[in-house]
Design an enzyme around this catalytic site. Structure first.
Site, mmCIF file in Angstrom:
data_model
loop_
_atom_site.group_PDB
_atom_site.id
_atom_site.type_symbol
_atom_site.label_atom_id
_atom_site.label_comp_id
_atom_site.label_asym_id
_atom_site.label_seq_id
_atom_site.Cartn_x
_atom_site.Cartn_y
_atom_site.Cartn_z
ATOM 1 N N ASN A 3 6.212 1.669 5.061
ATOM 2 C CA ASN A 3 4.750 1.874 4.948
ATOM 3 C C ASN A 3 4.263 0.088 5.921
ATOM 4 O O ASN A 3 3.440 0.688 7.023
ATOM 5 C CB ASN A 3 3.717 1.327 4.232
ATOM 6 C CG ASN A 3 2.266 0.970 3.709
ATOM 7 O OD1 ASN A 3 2.114 1.323 4.468
ATOM 8 N ND2 ASN A 3 2.578 -0.783 3.765
ATOM 9 N N LYS B 20 5.226 6.047 16.168
ATOM 10 C CA LYS B 20 5.348 7.003 15.130
ATOM 11 C C LYS B 20 5.391 7.798 15.608
ATOM 12 O O LYS B 20 6.407 9.382 14.605
ATOM 13 C CB LYS B 20 3.544 7.274 14.695
ATOM 14 C CG LYS B 20 3.298 5.717 13.981
ATOM 15 C CD LYS B 20 3.410 5.578 12.909
ATOM 16 C CE LYS B 20 3.118 4.376 12.684
ATOM 17 N NZ LYS B 20 3.796 4.374 11.267
ATOM 18 N N ASP C 221 10.952 -9.396 6.007
ATOM 19 C CA ASP C 221 11.061 -8.988 6.637
ATOM 20 C C ASP C 221 11.382 -8.511 7.952
ATOM 21 O O ASP C 221 13.024 -8.467 7.908
ATOM 22 C CB ASP C 221 10.766 -10.408 7.635
ATOM 23 C CG ASP C 221 10.479 -10.878 9.413
ATOM 24 O OD1 ASP C 221 10.348 -8.770 9.862
ATOM 25 O OD2 ASP C 221 10.375 -11.210 10.233
ATOM 26 N N VAL C 222 10.572 -6.454 8.126
ATOM 27 C CA VAL C 222 11.706 -5.948 8.570
ATOM 28 C C VAL C 222 12.503 -5.909 9.836
ATOM 29 O O VAL C 222 12.827 -5.011 9.822
ATOM 30 C CB VAL C 222 10.376 -4.720 8.888
ATOM 31 C CG1 VAL C 222 10.169 -4.375 7.350
ATOM 32 C CG2 VAL C 222 9.628 -4.707 9.661
ATOM 33 N N ILE D 8 -2.690 -0.147 2.580
ATOM 34 C CA ILE D 8 -2.014 1.006 2.095
ATOM 35 C C ILE D 8 -1.256 0.675 1.473
ATOM 36 O O ILE D 8 -1.147 1.207 0.097
ATOM 37 C CB ILE D 8 -2.440 2.297 3.815
ATOM 38 C CG1 ILE D 8 -3.564 2.745 3.868
ATOM 39 C CG2 ILE D 8 -1.320 3.114 2.795
ATOM 40 C CD1 ILE D 8 -3.193 3.361 5.360
ATOM 41 N N THR E 25 -8.329 -0.506 7.153
ATOM 42 C CA THR E 25 -7.569 -1.824 7.328
ATOM 43 C C THR E 25 -7.521 -2.658 8.460
ATOM 44 O O THR E 25 -8.708 -2.499 9.746
ATOM 45 C CB THR E 25 -6.269 -0.869 7.084
ATOM 46 O OG1 THR E 25 -5.844 -0.839 8.842
ATOM 47 C CG2 THR E 25 -5.910 -0.161 6.335
ATOM 48 N N TYR F 250 1.523 2.142 20.076
ATOM 49 C CA TYR F 250 1.656 2.506 18.288
ATOM 50 C C TYR F 250 1.895 4.355 18.038
ATOM 51 O O TYR F 250 2.875 4.460 17.936
ATOM 52 C CB TYR F 250 0.461 2.071 18.316
ATOM 53 C CG TYR F 250 -0.130 2.581 16.707
ATOM 54 C CD1 TYR F 250 0.774 1.760 15.282
ATOM 55 C CD2 TYR F 250 0.020 4.017 16.231
ATOM 56 C CE1 TYR F 250 0.641 2.445 14.306
ATOM 57 C CE2 TYR F 250 -0.740 4.123 14.711
ATOM 58 C CZ TYR F 250 -0.471 2.916 13.958
ATOM 59 O OH TYR F 250 -0.801 4.093 11.913
#
Length: 274
Positions: free
Chosen positions: A121, A201, A94-95, A49, A232, A197
């Site tokens: 993203n 979110k 690298d976040v 994405i 994905t 996960y």
């Protein structure tokens, strides 16, 4: 919002992290006071994405920073985008690492002279299974580090540049599985969702709202977007939507007019309940 050992790092609100107090380049090339080119950073843009978001925004004539950790995949994505006509440049990112994020912000300031749009993203699931009674707490920490704290790091690092933009936008790629309203509505089956996960979110959606509140006196439009169940590697390609379809909501939110919505949660069909 922040407590414990991290409290001193966020002294004046979530958008006041020290990384966000860095150098801001305000003087980009302009014609008649209007920026020649919109600059966007898409995190996790080397595939899936994220890549399609970069491609879609690039097709509009925007200059795109391709944020990604893996050098080879990042370089390949940039080459592919350039071959398609997009003005793309690689951003090592690298976040989960403060130094990497700070260096990325400096690179964008030096290379592009500013930033107009940020699409957060980059995300991970943390692997399966993830039922609440069996998930390893370490997995939850890892997922939140990328999906939530990573968004804070990147957003605050580039915030000075966004503040200087004429029409800044922040898009946080979320998921309807993080909707507490949908999760608790009788008759709606959200499927077997990984607990870490899902919670990340929900956390991200709450974070989006808090950014909107703190930055309400600015012209930055900030929204969450759900790409839908997209095929994905995040879900072993079990999704029913293409990455191009999944990217559509981010592209729409990144290109909102100045009087567009802020503080919302959207998918292709419209508003998603929190």
């Amino acid at each position: 919002m922040v407590s414990g050992d991290d409290h001193g790092q966020y002294p004046c609100g979530i958008a006041a992290h020290p990384i966000g107090l860095g150098r801001c380049t305000r003087n980009r090339g302009t014609i008649g006071g209007v920026s020649e080119q919109t600059i966007a950073l898409v995190t996790g843009a080397n595939k899936g994405i994220g890549y399609e978001i970069a491609a879609g925004l690039g097709a509009l004539g925007w200059r795109i920073g391709v944020g990604a950790r893996d050098r080879q995949r990042r370089d390949t994505a940039v080459e592919k985008l350039r071959a398609a006509g997009t003005d793309a440049f690689g951003v090592p990112l690298d976040v989960t690492d403060d130094a990497s994020v700070a260096a990325a912000a400096e690179l964008i300031a030096d290379h592009a002279g500013g930033l107009d749009v940020l699409v957060n993203n980059a995300a991970i699931t943390g692997g399966m299974p993830q039922t609440p009674t069996t998930v390893d707490p370490a997995t939850v920490r890892i997922v939140v580090e990328t999906n939530v704290i990573g968004v804070i790091r990147v957003t605050n690092a580039v915030l000075p540049m966004l503040r200087a933009s004429a029409s800044p936008r922040i898009v946080n790629m979320s998921s309807s599985v993080g909707s507490l309203a949908l999760q608790t509505t009788p008759g709606i089956d959200m499927g077997p969702v990984p607990a870490a996960y899902l919670a990340s979110k929900t956390f991200l959606n709450a974070l989006t709202i808090q950014y909107v509140k703190e930055l309400g006196d600015t012209n930055i439009l900030i929204n969450s977007g759900c790409p839908g169940f997209t095929a994905t590697d995040l879900n072993d390609f079990r999704g029913v939507r293409t990455p191009q379809q999944g990217a559509a909501v981010a592209i729409r939110l990144a290109t909102l007019p100045d009087d567009g919505p802020t503080g919302g949660f959207f998918d292709d069909a419209g508003t998603v309940p929190w």
